[in-house]
Design a protein around this motif. Structure first.
Motif, PDB file in Angstrom:
ATOM      1  N   THR A 209       0.981  -1.229   0.160  1.00  0.00           N
ATOM      2  CA  THR A 209      -0.108   0.016  -0.055  1.00  0.00           C
ATOM      3  C   THR A 209       0.955   1.297   0.217  1.00  0.00           C
ATOM      4  OG1 THR A 209      -1.748  -1.196   1.344  1.00  0.00           O
ATOM      5  CG2 THR A 209      -1.803   1.252   1.396  1.00  0.00           C
ATOM      6  N   LEU A 210       0.340   2.214  -0.745  1.00  0.00           N
ATOM      7  CA  LEU A 210       1.309   3.748  -0.640  1.00  0.00           C
ATOM      8  C   LEU A 210       0.102   4.665  -0.323  1.00  0.00           C
ATOM      9  CD1 LEU A 210       3.622   5.481  -1.537  1.00  0.00           C
ATOM     10  CD2 LEU A 210       2.251   5.700  -3.655  1.00  0.00           C
ATOM     11  N   ARG A 211       0.493   5.302   0.768  1.00  0.00           N
ATOM     12  CA  ARG A 211      -0.131   6.286   1.248  1.00  0.00           C
ATOM     13  C   ARG A 211       0.641   7.702   1.099  1.00  0.00           C
ATOM     14  NH1 ARG A 211      -1.052   2.584   4.803  1.00  0.00           N
ATOM     15  NH2 ARG A 211       0.765   3.213   6.130  1.00  0.00           N
ATOM     16  N   SER A 212      -0.040   8.716   0.570  1.00  0.00           N
ATOM     17  CA  SER A 212       0.717   9.920   0.300  1.00  0.00           C
ATOM     18  C   SER A 212      -0.259  11.132   1.193  1.00  0.00           C
ATOM     19  CB  SER A 212       0.936  10.041  -0.952  1.00  0.00           C
ATOM     20  OG  SER A 212      -0.185  10.491  -1.865  1.00  0.00           O
ATOM     21  N   VAL A 213       0.869  11.915   1.935  1.00  0.00           N
ATOM     22  CA  VAL A 213      -0.103  13.295   2.437  1.00  0.00           C
ATOM     23  C   VAL A 213       0.745  14.331   1.764  1.00  0.00           C
ATOM     24  CG1 VAL A 213      -0.394  14.167   4.616  1.00  0.00           C
ATOM     25  CG2 VAL A 213      -0.472  11.985   4.315  1.00  0.00           C
TER      26      VAL A 213
ATOM     27  N   LEU B 204       1.569  18.161   2.159  1.00  0.00           N
ATOM     28  CA  LEU B 204       1.224  19.405   3.166  1.00  0.00           C
ATOM     29  C   LEU B 204       1.801  20.519   2.243  1.00  0.00           C
ATOM     30  CD1 LEU B 204       2.996  17.820   6.271  1.00  0.00           C
ATOM     31  CD2 LEU B 204       0.241  17.844   5.589  1.00  0.00           C
ATOM     32  N   GLU B 205       1.771  21.611   2.879  1.00  0.00           N
ATOM     33  CA  GLU B 205       2.172  23.051   2.166  1.00  0.00           C
ATOM     34  C   GLU B 205       3.275  22.781   1.325  1.00  0.00           C
ATOM     35  OE1 GLU B 205       2.071  26.857   4.050  1.00  0.00           O
ATOM     36  OE2 GLU B 205       0.222  26.117   5.318  1.00  0.00           O
ATOM     37  N   ASP B 206       4.409  22.585   1.880  1.00  0.00           N
ATOM     38  CA  ASP B 206       5.592  22.398   1.260  1.00  0.00           C
ATOM     39  C   ASP B 206       6.186  21.137   1.224  1.00  0.00           C
ATOM     40  OD1 ASP B 206       6.526  22.564   3.821  1.00  0.00           O
ATOM     41  OD2 ASP B 206       7.754  24.230   3.455  1.00  0.00           O
ATOM     42  N   GLU B 207       5.548  20.068   1.881  1.00  0.00           N
ATOM     43  CA  GLU B 207       6.300  18.645   2.079  1.00  0.00           C
ATOM     44  C   GLU B 207       5.145  17.671   1.520  1.00  0.00           C
ATOM     45  OE1 GLU B 207       8.275  17.332   5.899  1.00  0.00           O
ATOM     46  OE2 GLU B 207       6.269  17.168   6.394  1.00  0.00           O
ATOM     47  N   ILE B 208       5.942  16.664   1.132  1.00  0.00           N
ATOM     48  CA  ILE B 208       5.022  15.280   0.691  1.00  0.00           C
ATOM     49  C   ILE B 208       5.532  14.050   1.693  1.00  0.00           C
ATOM     50  CG2 ILE B 208       6.471  14.661  -1.202  1.00  0.00           C
ATOM     51  CD1 ILE B 208       3.596  13.529  -2.386  1.00  0.00           C
ATOM     52  N   ILE B 209       4.640  13.362   2.500  1.00  0.00           N
ATOM     53  CA  ILE B 209       5.121  12.292   3.018  1.00  0.00           C
ATOM     54  C   ILE B 209       4.453  10.647   2.318  1.00  0.00           C
ATOM     55  CG2 ILE B 209       4.915  10.920   5.312  1.00  0.00           C
ATOM     56  CD1 ILE B 209       4.443  13.571   6.661  1.00  0.00           C
ATOM     57  N   LEU B 210       5.241  10.102   1.781  1.00  0.00           N
ATOM     58  CA  LEU B 210       4.930   8.862   1.066  1.00  0.00           C
ATOM     59  C   LEU B 210       5.217   7.733   2.389  1.00  0.00           C
ATOM     60  CD1 LEU B 210       6.524  10.039  -1.904  1.00  0.00           C
ATOM     61  CD2 LEU B 210       4.220   9.603  -1.756  1.00  0.00           C
ATOM     62  N   SER B 211       4.155   6.936   2.287  1.00  0.00           N
ATOM     63  CA  SER B 211       4.148   5.910   3.259  1.00  0.00           C
ATOM     64  C   SER B 211       4.118   4.490   2.613  1.00  0.00           C
ATOM     65  CB  SER B 211       3.355   5.828   4.590  1.00  0.00           C
ATOM     66  OG  SER B 211       3.651   7.186   5.278  1.00  0.00           O
ATOM     67  N   VAL B 212       5.034   3.781   2.679  1.00  0.00           N
ATOM     68  CA  VAL B 212       4.816   2.195   2.047  1.00  0.00           C
ATOM     69  C   VAL B 212       4.647   1.267   2.916  1.00  0.00           C
ATOM     70  CG1 VAL B 212       6.036   0.464   0.664  1.00  0.00           C
ATOM     71  CG2 VAL B 212       6.405   3.098   0.160  1.00  0.00           C
ATOM     72  N   ASP B 213       3.718   0.515   2.864  1.00  0.00           N
ATOM     73  CA  ASP B 213       3.366  -0.660   3.828  1.00  0.00           C
ATOM     74  C   ASP B 213       3.220  -1.953   3.074  1.00  0.00           C
ATOM     75  OD1 ASP B 213       2.355  -2.449   5.684  1.00  0.00           O
ATOM     76  OD2 ASP B 213       0.580  -1.353   6.007  1.00  0.00           O
ATOM     77  N   GLY B 214       4.241  -2.828   3.384  1.00  0.00           N
ATOM     78  CA  GLY B 214       4.380  -4.212   2.312  1.00  0.00           C
ATOM     79  C   GLY B 214       5.658  -3.906   1.515  1.00  0.00           C
ATOM     80  N   LEU B 215       5.642  -4.536   0.409  1.00  0.00           N
ATOM     81  CA  LEU B 215       6.900  -4.729  -0.519  1.00  0.00           C
ATOM     82  C   LEU B 215       6.680  -3.574  -1.322  1.00  0.00           C
ATOM     83  CD1 LEU B 215       9.121  -6.233  -1.903  1.00  0.00           C
ATOM     84  CD2 LEU B 215       7.208  -7.342  -3.413  1.00  0.00           C
ATOM     85  N   PHE B 216       7.819  -2.828  -1.384  1.00  0.00           N
ATOM     86  CA  PHE B 216       7.878  -1.627  -2.546  1.00  0.00           C
ATOM     87  C   PHE B 216       8.707  -2.170  -3.566  1.00  0.00           C
ATOM     88  CE2 PHE B 216       9.525   2.915  -2.688  1.00  0.00           C
ATOM     89  CZ  PHE B 216       8.910   3.192  -3.943  1.00  0.00           C
ATOM     90  N   ASP B 217       7.967  -2.578  -4.661  1.00  0.00           N
ATOM     91  CA  ASP B 217       8.411  -3.295  -5.928  1.00  0.00           C
ATOM     92  C   ASP B 217       8.125  -2.507  -6.971  1.00  0.00           C
ATOM     93  OD1 ASP B 217       5.740  -3.819  -6.186  1.00  0.00           O
ATOM     94  OD2 ASP B 217       6.207  -6.036  -6.165  1.00  0.00           O
TER      95      ASP B 217
END
Length: 107
Positions: free
Chosen positions: A2-6, A8-21
């Motif tokens: 799973t990929l979640r992205s947030v 913000l004003e001047d920042e992105i947070i990308l969270s990977v859950d599981g295999l990053f392939d």
């Protein structure tokens, strides 16, 4: 995986859950390109919940590092066990991933 992205004003947070392939890479790349278009100053890639990063995931992370370096954007990669690194060069990505023992055989 799973990929979640947030974004913000001047920042992105990308969270990977599981295999990053390679299967996740297109969605990840799209989120990063949108963030660059929005003018972010910082990209945070949270791999604390990732189970492994294969060659496709490593390649897209290296491309992110290159894109960030060319734009003067900060790239932070957070790994499991509290490891966090600011990446300034694409070559650092593979070194960081290789240094993380459980992922050494992921490709």
């Amino acid at each position: 995986m799973t990929l979640r992205s947030v974004l913000l004003e001047d920042e992105i947070i990308l969270s990977v859950d599981g295999l990053f392939d390679g299967n996740l890479a297109p969605d990840y790349h799209h989120a990063v390109e949108d963030a660059f278009a929005a003018g972010v100053c910082r990209v945070v890639v949270d791999l604390t919940m990732a189970t492994a990063v294969d060659g496709g995931g490593a390649a897209v992370l290296a491309a992110t590092a290159a894109g960030c370096a060319s734009r003067g954007t900060h790239l932070i990669i957070a790994m499991p066990r509290g490891v966090e690194a600011e990446i300034r060069d694409p070559a650092q990505v593979r070194l960081l991933l290789r240094s993380f023992e459980p992922w050494q055989d992921a490709g």
